[in-house]
Design an enzyme around this catalytic site. Structure first.
Site, mmCIF file in Angstrom:
data_model
loop_
_atom_site.group_PDB
_atom_site.id
_atom_site.type_symbol
_atom_site.label_atom_id
_atom_site.label_comp_id
_atom_site.label_asym_id
_atom_site.label_seq_id
_atom_site.Cartn_x
_atom_site.Cartn_y
_atom_site.Cartn_z
ATOM 1 N N ALA A 113 28.974 18.630 17.629
ATOM 2 C CA ALA A 113 27.752 19.188 18.223
ATOM 3 C C ALA A 113 27.702 20.682 17.923
ATOM 4 O O ALA A 113 28.697 21.265 17.489
ATOM 5 C CB ALA A 113 27.741 18.949 19.725
ATOM 6 N N LYS A 114 26.565 21.274 18.117
ATOM 7 C CA LYS A 114 26.430 22.724 17.957
ATOM 8 C C LYS A 114 25.192 23.159 18.713
ATOM 9 O O LYS A 114 24.260 22.373 18.902
ATOM 10 C CB LYS A 114 26.276 23.074 16.470
ATOM 11 C CG LYS A 114 26.615 24.517 16.130
ATOM 12 C CD LYS A 114 28.100 24.705 15.885
ATOM 13 C CE LYS A 114 28.434 26.137 15.549
ATOM 14 N NZ LYS A 114 29.845 26.271 15.147
ATOM 15 N N GLY A 115 25.177 24.429 19.127
ATOM 16 C CA GLY A 115 24.010 24.952 19.821
ATOM 17 C C GLY A 115 23.679 26.331 19.339
ATOM 18 O O GLY A 115 24.466 26.961 18.620
#
Ligand code: NAD
Length: 424
Positions: A113-115
């Site tokens: 995941a990444k934000g």
């Protein structure tokens, strides 16, 4: 049957396009599992959020935030949060996919995941930054959690930002949840060894690669681009192993000394002045000439897209260790391979950081904390084993370490996908 995604328009050298190209290259090595490959070309979930905050002058500003969960097949999502004015949904998607690959390559029980938030944090006061972080955390609160998706620091976010994220999530859920983020301050459930973990992983992969190609670390000449968290820690460990740091470049300039630099002087110089420029123990060199410095090991540990074809043709090192994420563009990667330069790719080279993040999460769950020596030993063991498996795969198929890392990771992700089956 599968239409391309409508919400991004990747090109061959844009982040998601580069990632799709890497998936294409690995398909021939996946055997029957290749029938699941489309699951790698589509993020499981992409959340776009509006982040409104009140600025100190009383006006209201809106920022665009993202959290993308590329894959949750092997475990909760895991990956950093980036604050930068150039952040886009496409970039966050690619970074989340590379986290799936990295986590699977080292066999951590995580998806990817990444934000990010499209913001220039340097233009915000500390109070505005706190409000931005808290509102963003609340907005993505519907998808994150210690068992769902665990953010961490990335470009322009740090332990303080993680403390605000942990506090906001805890306030919203009514219980202190240290395991919701990693990279926290030590006294809030952070882990010893985390700060230098990425640089340590770069050193460990470099040490193993050097051994395999018969390069002695004692006396080896090392050039480092980026003298921040990753570059400094990696340089220190190579220096301790007897290597000479012959060139360093950062945003303030490039310096070189063929006899090696004294890091005990360079590190305080950078801390006091903000960069390597003006260091008395080396000569200033042109920024482009940094790439052709006579050296054995080159460590790009600054930004993505730095090793471009014209620079790749000038590299004199035998070994490139990708401390940064995505420092080599695909066309330069081909040039380095043709010229016999061995590249240890980012997805394994800088995986030391997420490995110690995993240790932090495990320690938070058990509320039992390990010593720094234990952490460094476990990190060394995990990275060495992961690289050995990748190297064996590269030898078996006669492919690059990058393609081999993708092959190992994609096989693990798709095997898990097949075993879980499609719901419903
Ligand atoms: P940092 O902000 O601590 O350091 C960045 C360094 O790059 C600084 O020395 C800066 O001067 C230099 N730099 C910036 N612009 C430059 C330019 N135009 N030319 C030359 N140098 C320039 O960042 P970091 O945490 O060390 O991260 C570096 C890279 O490693 C990034 O790609 C990051 O995504 C990646 N990475 C970091 C971690 C981590 O744990 N910190 C983990 C995995 C990957």
């Amino acid at each position: 049957m599968n239409e391309p995604l409508s919400y991004v328009q990747p090109t061959a050298e844009s982040p998601w396009g580069i990632y799709l190209g890497q998936i294409e290259r690995v398909l021939p090595y996946l055997g029957p599992l290749a029938r699941w490959a489309e699951t790698l070309r589509r993020p499981k979930r992409a959340l776009i959020v509006d982040v409104p905050i009140e600025l100190d002058d009383g006006s209201i500003a809106h920022f665009e935030g993202y959290r993308v969960q590329h894959s949750l097949t092997r475990g909760p999502g895991k990956g950093g949060v980036r604050y930068h004015p150039d952040v886009t949904l496409e970039e966050v998607m690619a970074l989340s996919a590379w986290m799936s690959i990295k986590n699977a390559a080292v066999n951590l029980p995580y998806g990817g995941a990444k934000g990010g938030i499209r913001v220039d944090p340097k233009k915000l006061s500390i109070k505005e930054l706190e409000r931005l972080t808290r509102r963003y955390t609340s907005e993505i609160g519907i998808v994150i959690g210690p068992n769902q998706d665990i953010p961490a620091p990335d470009v322009n976010t740090n332990a303080q930002v993680m403390a605000w994220m942990m506090d906001t999530y805890s306030m919203n859920t009514g219980a202190t949840a240290t395991g919701v983020v990693t990279g926290k301050p030590i006294h809030l459930g952070g882990s010893l060894g985390r700060v230098k973990a990425t640089g340590r992983g770069v050193f460990v992969t470099g040490r193993e690669a050097a051994r395999r190609i018969g390069l002695q670390l004692e006396g080896a000449r090392v050039a480092v681009q980026g003298f921040g968290n990753v570059g400094t820690a990696a340089a220190e460990l190579f220096h301790q192993a007897g290597a000479k740091i012959v060139a360093v470049q950062d945003h303030t300039g490039s310096i070189a000394n063929a006899n090696g630099m004294e890091l005990a002087d360079l590190i305080p110089h950078v801390r006091c002045t903000g960069g390597v420029a003006g260091f008395a123990g080396a000569e200033a060199v042109d920024d482009e000439d940094f790439w052709s410095v006579d050296c054995d090991v080159l460590i790009p540990a600054a930004l993505e897209g730095q090793l471009r074809p014209e620079r790749a043709r000038r590299v004199r090192a035998r070994l490139v260790l990708e401390g940064a994420n995505g420092p080599t563009v695909p066309s330069a990667d081909d040039i380095l391979a043709e010229r016999g330069v061995l590249v240890v790719p980012d997805v394994i080279c800088n995986a030391g950081g997420v490995t110690v993040s995993y240790f932090e999460w495990v320690q938070d769950f058990s509320s039992f904390f390990w010593t720094e020596d234990e952490i460094n030993l476990r990190l060394d063991k995990i990275v060495v084993n992961a690289l050995k498996h990748i190297w064996d795969t590269a030898d078996r198929h006669k492919i690059s370490l990058r393609t081999a890392t993708f092959a190992v990771a994609c096989e693990r992700i798709l095997l898990a996908r097949e075993e879980r089956g499609l719901y419903p």
